[in-house]
Design a protein around this motif. Structure first.
Motif, PDB file in Angstrom:
ATOM      1  N   ARG A 179       9.285   0.831   0.168  1.00 34.50           N
ATOM      2  CA  ARG A 179       8.820   0.140   1.379  1.00 34.50           C
ATOM      3  C   ARG A 179       7.655  -0.785   1.063  1.00 34.50           C
ATOM      4  NH1 ARG A 179       6.724   3.975   6.031  1.00 34.50           N
ATOM      5  NH2 ARG A 179       5.158   4.307   4.421  1.00 34.50           N
ATOM      6  N   SER A 180       6.730  -0.322   0.243  1.00 28.46           N
ATOM      7  CA  SER A 180       5.565  -1.153  -0.073  1.00 28.46           C
ATOM      8  C   SER A 180       5.947  -2.357  -0.915  1.00 28.46           C
ATOM      9  CB  SER A 180       4.509  -0.320  -0.807  1.00 28.46           C
ATOM     10  OG  SER A 180       4.936  -0.004  -2.116  1.00 28.46           O
ATOM     11  N   LEU A 181       7.030  -2.240  -1.697  1.00 24.09           N
ATOM     12  CA  LEU A 181       7.477  -3.348  -2.536  1.00 24.09           C
ATOM     13  C   LEU A 181       8.375  -4.332  -1.806  1.00 24.09           C
ATOM     14  CD1 LEU A 181       8.300  -1.451  -5.862  1.00 24.09           C
ATOM     15  CD2 LEU A 181       6.374  -2.989  -5.442  1.00 24.09           C
ATOM     16  N   ALA A 182       8.869  -3.934  -0.648  1.00 26.63           N
ATOM     17  CA  ALA A 182       9.838  -4.767   0.068  1.00 26.63           C
ATOM     18  C   ALA A 182       9.271  -6.140   0.431  1.00 26.63           C
ATOM     19  CB  ALA A 182      10.320  -4.047   1.330  1.00 26.63           C
ATOM     20  N   VAL A 183       7.970  -6.200   0.705  1.00 29.81           N
ATOM     21  CA  VAL A 183       7.366  -7.472   1.108  1.00 29.81           C
ATOM     22  C   VAL A 183       7.021  -8.338  -0.093  1.00 29.81           C
ATOM     23  CG1 VAL A 183       6.439  -6.512   3.234  1.00 29.81           C
ATOM     24  CG2 VAL A 183       5.053  -6.451   1.167  1.00 29.81           C
ATOM     25  N   GLY A 184       7.277  -7.855  -1.306  1.00 26.78           N
ATOM     26  CA  GLY A 184       6.974  -8.625  -2.500  1.00 26.78           C
ATOM     27  C   GLY A 184       5.488  -8.876  -2.679  1.00 26.78           C
ATOM     28  N   PRO A 185       4.657  -7.830  -2.631  1.00 25.08           N
ATOM     29  CA  PRO A 185       3.197  -8.032  -2.673  1.00 25.08           C
ATOM     30  C   PRO A 185       2.719  -8.536  -4.034  1.00 25.08           C
ATOM     31  CG  PRO A 185       3.704  -5.710  -2.952  1.00 25.08           C
ATOM     32  CD  PRO A 185       5.014  -6.397  -2.640  1.00 25.08           C
ATOM     33  N   ASP A 186       1.657  -9.336  -4.000  1.00 23.60           N
ATOM     34  CA  ASP A 186       1.013  -9.751  -5.244  1.00 23.60           C
ATOM     35  C   ASP A 186       0.157  -8.624  -5.797  1.00 23.60           C
ATOM     36  OD1 ASP A 186       2.104 -12.295  -5.012  1.00 23.60           O
ATOM     37  OD2 ASP A 186       0.404 -13.055  -3.865  1.00 23.60           O
ATOM     38  N   ILE A 187      -0.486  -7.870  -4.887  1.00 23.27           N
ATOM     39  CA  ILE A 187      -1.391  -6.792  -5.281  1.00 23.27           C
ATOM     40  C   ILE A 187      -0.903  -5.498  -4.640  1.00 23.27           C
ATOM     41  CG2 ILE A 187      -3.786  -6.014  -5.369  1.00 23.27           C
ATOM     42  CD1 ILE A 187      -4.600  -8.887  -4.770  1.00 23.27           C
ATOM     43  N   TRP A 188      -0.903  -4.446  -5.442  1.00 22.73           N
ATOM     44  CA  TRP A 188      -0.360  -3.159  -5.003  1.00 22.73           C
ATOM     45  C   TRP A 188      -1.481  -2.136  -5.030  1.00 22.73           C
ATOM     46  CZ3 TRP A 188       4.094  -0.324  -8.046  1.00 22.73           C
ATOM     47  CH2 TRP A 188       4.892   0.398  -7.154  1.00 22.73           C
ATOM     48  N   PHE A 189      -1.755  -1.505  -3.890  1.00 27.46           N
ATOM     49  CA  PHE A 189      -2.793  -0.481  -3.789  1.00 27.46           C
ATOM     50  C   PHE A 189      -2.132   0.880  -3.623  1.00 27.46           C
ATOM     51  CE2 PHE A 189      -4.709  -4.400  -2.163  1.00 27.46           C
ATOM     52  CZ  PHE A 189      -5.890  -4.458  -2.891  1.00 27.46           C
ATOM     53  N   LEU A 190      -2.504   1.827  -4.478  1.00 34.45           N
ATOM     54  CA  LEU A 190      -1.939   3.172  -4.406  1.00 34.45           C
ATOM     55  C   LEU A 190      -3.084   4.176  -4.372  1.00 34.45           C
ATOM     56  CD1 LEU A 190      -0.099   1.417  -6.747  1.00 34.45           C
ATOM     57  CD2 LEU A 190       1.435   3.282  -6.173  1.00 34.45           C
ATOM     58  N   ASP A 191      -3.155   4.959  -3.305  1.00 37.35           N
ATOM     59  CA  ASP A 191      -4.240   5.921  -3.130  1.00 37.35           C
ATOM     60  C   ASP A 191      -3.713   7.332  -3.344  1.00 37.35           C
ATOM     61  OD1 ASP A 191      -6.503   7.316  -2.514  1.00 37.35           O
ATOM     62  OD2 ASP A 191      -6.780   6.481  -0.518  1.00 37.35           O
ATOM     63  N   MET A 214       0.835  -1.204   0.000  1.00 37.17           N
ATOM     64  CA  MET A 214       0.000   0.000   0.000  1.00 37.17           C
ATOM     65  C   MET A 214       0.868   1.251   0.000  1.00 37.17           C
ATOM     66  SD  MET A 214      -2.934  -1.122   2.752  1.00 37.17           S
ATOM     67  CE  MET A 214      -3.587  -2.810   2.740  1.00 37.17           C
ATOM     68  N   VAL A 215       0.479   2.220  -0.826  1.00 36.45           N
ATOM     69  CA  VAL A 215       1.153   3.517  -0.893  1.00 36.45           C
ATOM     70  C   VAL A 215       0.079   4.587  -0.833  1.00 36.45           C
ATOM     71  CG1 VAL A 215       2.689   5.028  -2.189  1.00 36.45           C
ATOM     72  CG2 VAL A 215       2.983   2.549  -2.337  1.00 36.45           C
ATOM     73  N   PHE A 216       0.269   5.566   0.072  1.00 39.54           N
ATOM     74  CA  PHE A 216      -0.724   6.603   0.247  1.00 39.54           C
ATOM     75  C   PHE A 216      -0.140   7.975  -0.067  1.00 39.54           C
ATOM     76  CE2 PHE A 216      -1.957   3.088   3.010  1.00 39.54           C
ATOM     77  CZ  PHE A 216      -3.260   2.866   2.577  1.00 39.54           C
ATOM     78  N   GLN A 217      -1.025   8.946  -0.169  1.00 41.29           N
ATOM     79  CA  GLN A 217      -0.649  10.299  -0.561  1.00 41.29           C
ATOM     80  C   GLN A 217       0.335  10.944   0.420  1.00 41.29           C
ATOM     81  OE1 GLN A 217      -4.050  12.794  -1.252  1.00 41.29           O
ATOM     82  NE2 GLN A 217      -2.880  14.680  -1.093  1.00 41.29           N
ATOM     83  N   ASN A 218       0.184  10.662   1.708  1.00 43.53           N
ATOM     84  CA  ASN A 218       0.997  11.372   2.698  1.00 43.53           C
ATOM     85  C   ASN A 218       2.312  10.668   3.038  1.00 43.53           C
ATOM     86  OD1 ASN A 218       0.115   9.192   4.132  1.00 43.53           O
ATOM     87  ND2 ASN A 218      -0.953  10.338   5.740  1.00 43.53           N
ATOM     88  N   ILE A 262      -2.337  -4.049  -9.895  1.00 42.99           N
ATOM     89  CA  ILE A 262      -2.368  -2.741  -9.236  1.00 42.99           C
ATOM     90  C   ILE A 262      -3.765  -2.132  -9.280  1.00 42.99           C
ATOM     91  CG2 ILE A 262      -1.488  -0.369  -9.353  1.00 42.99           C
ATOM     92  CD1 ILE A 262       1.094  -1.562 -10.569  1.00 42.99           C
ATOM     93  N   VAL A 263      -4.191  -1.595  -8.137  1.00 40.44           N
ATOM     94  CA  VAL A 263      -5.371  -0.739  -8.062  1.00 40.44           C
ATOM     95  C   VAL A 263      -4.862   0.639  -7.659  1.00 40.44           C
ATOM     96  CG1 VAL A 263      -7.604  -0.313  -6.969  1.00 40.44           C
ATOM     97  CG2 VAL A 263      -6.863  -2.670  -7.424  1.00 40.44           C
ATOM     98  N   PHE A 264      -5.085   1.616  -8.511  1.00 41.13           N
ATOM     99  CA  PHE A 264      -4.481   2.950  -8.368  1.00 41.13           C
ATOM    100  C   PHE A 264      -5.599   3.990  -8.330  1.00 41.13           C
ATOM    101  CE2 PHE A 264      -0.416   5.325  -9.489  1.00 41.13           C
ATOM    102  CZ  PHE A 264      -0.954   6.600  -9.394  1.00 41.13           C
ATOM    103  N   ILE A 265      -5.661   4.767  -7.237  1.00 45.89           N
ATOM    104  CA  ILE A 265      -6.679   5.803  -7.089  1.00 45.89           C
ATOM    105  C   ILE A 265      -6.121   7.150  -7.539  1.00 45.89           C
ATOM    106  CG2 ILE A 265      -8.223   6.980  -5.486  1.00 45.89           C
ATOM    107  CD1 ILE A 265      -8.766   3.996  -5.823  1.00 45.89           C
ATOM    108  N   THR A 266      -6.891   7.893  -8.324  1.00 46.32           N
ATOM    109  CA  THR A 266      -6.476   9.222  -8.755  1.00 46.32           C
ATOM    110  C   THR A 266      -7.718  10.064  -9.035  1.00 46.32           C
ATOM    111  OG1 THR A 266      -5.160  10.465 -10.381  1.00 46.32           O
ATOM    112  CG2 THR A 266      -6.360   8.559 -11.195  1.00 46.32           C
TER     113      THR A 266
END
Length: 318
Positions: free
Chosen positions: A155-167, A88-92, A196-200
């Motif tokens: 940091r969000s990629l360090a765990v090797g995620p299958d699904i990546w959420f970016l808000d 997960m990656v967030f705006q802040n 990837i699910v990417f919010i914009t």
């Protein structure tokens, strides 16, 4: 494959005083796909992602990841899914100010219980991947906004995620840095091929990055389509307003506007996935339609001067 679905809201939904932040939303996310979710403030896009990850529990419905329903997961199972399958990656940014870049990137692995040498090795790999090699010992306050966002991505990629959420990860950045981060994102995705699910809230960003775009309004998903299809055939006036200022020649593909009922011989054809600006000179200078072919050479139809002008200037074609 990840899938999210909400069953129809209960009949007493409004009488119970609930506000439908995300209502009757159902869609699939395919492996390796970048699915963009967008809408105005309050449309429900961030709520939707928080529901998919169960940061907020949906009132009803199901969230399936590889056939496992997150709604039925125990707290322990949910923690494990977030630790191992989700990034997960967030705006802040959310960086820990008292930790260095290396320590920030390694933090989720530390929480997981990964031995120090192993987690630092992985963290260094991710730091190199996002172009911050040499800044491992820096603290967040010593980095620019774009660099801080790169740390968050690492940091969000360090765990090797299958699904990546970016808000809305780039919305707080200056335009030039934002463009740079979009380039970085596309570079990473080309290598990693994450789901990837990417919010914009920016249609230009959605069209540039996404394989498909979903537009939210009042908690509902009003259209879900590839960028070219959405620009060429918006579902309603709300979607049409979103796409009004879009660079149509750089988004719409020849295949999305071609006449598939018939076509000329394919000797001098143009590819279906070509953007309009790439073939405009050829099509607009021809008095007769130009053949359109798929990637495997199969004839799909034809595109004419009239259809290209109508796609570029829809208000004139009406």
């Amino acid at each position: 494959m990840a899938r999210h679905g909400n069953n129809p809201q209960p009949a007493d939904f409004e009488t119970e005083g609930y506000i439908g932040a995300a209502r009757n939303v159902s869609f699939d996310v395919y492996p390796g796909e970048i699915l963009m979710i967008m809408g105005l403030s309050g449309s429900g896009k961030s709520t939707l992602v928080r529901a998919i990850t169960r940061l907020n529990d949906p009132t009803t419905g199901s969230v399936l990841i590889d056939g496992v329903d997150l709604m039925k997961a125990s707290p322990k199972e949910l923690i494990e899914l977030r630790r191992h399958k989700m990034g997960m990656v967030f705006q802040n940014f959310g960086l820990l100010p008292h930790r260095s870049v290396l320590s920030n990137v390694a933090f989720p692995l530390e929480v997981r219980g990964t031995p120090k040498d192993e987690r630092e090795k992985r963290a260094r790999e991710m730091i190199r991947l996002v172009g911050l090699e040499g800044r491992e010992s820096y603290f967040p306050r010593e980095l620019s906004g774009g660099q801080q966002q790169r740390v968050g991505i690492a940091r969000s990629l360090a765990v090797g995620p299958d699904i990546w959420f970016l808000d809305e990860p780039f919305s707080a950045l200056d335009p030039l840095i934002r463009r740079e981060m979009q380039d970085e994102f596309l570079r990473l995705q080309k290598m990693l091929k994450k789901t990837i699910v990417f919010i914009t809230h920016d249609f230009a960003e959605a069209a540039r990055l996404g394989d498909r775009i979903g537009i939210m309004k009042d908690g509902e998903l009003v259209q879900l389509a590839p960028p070219a299809e959405m620009v060429a055939r918006p579902a309603n006036d709300y979607v049409r307003e979103f796409t009004r200022e879009a660079p149509r020649d750089q988004i719409i593909t020849v295949g999305s506007i071609c006449d598939r009922s018939h076509g000329p011989p394919a000797e001098d054809a143009v590819p279906a996935d070509a953007k309009l600006h790439e073939v405009a000179s050829k099509v607009l200078s021809s008095q007769s339609p130009i053949a359109v072919i798929a990637n495997d050479g199969t004839p799909l139809g034809s595109v004419s001067r009239h259809s290209m002008i109508a796609a570029l200037y829809p208000e004139r074609a009406q």
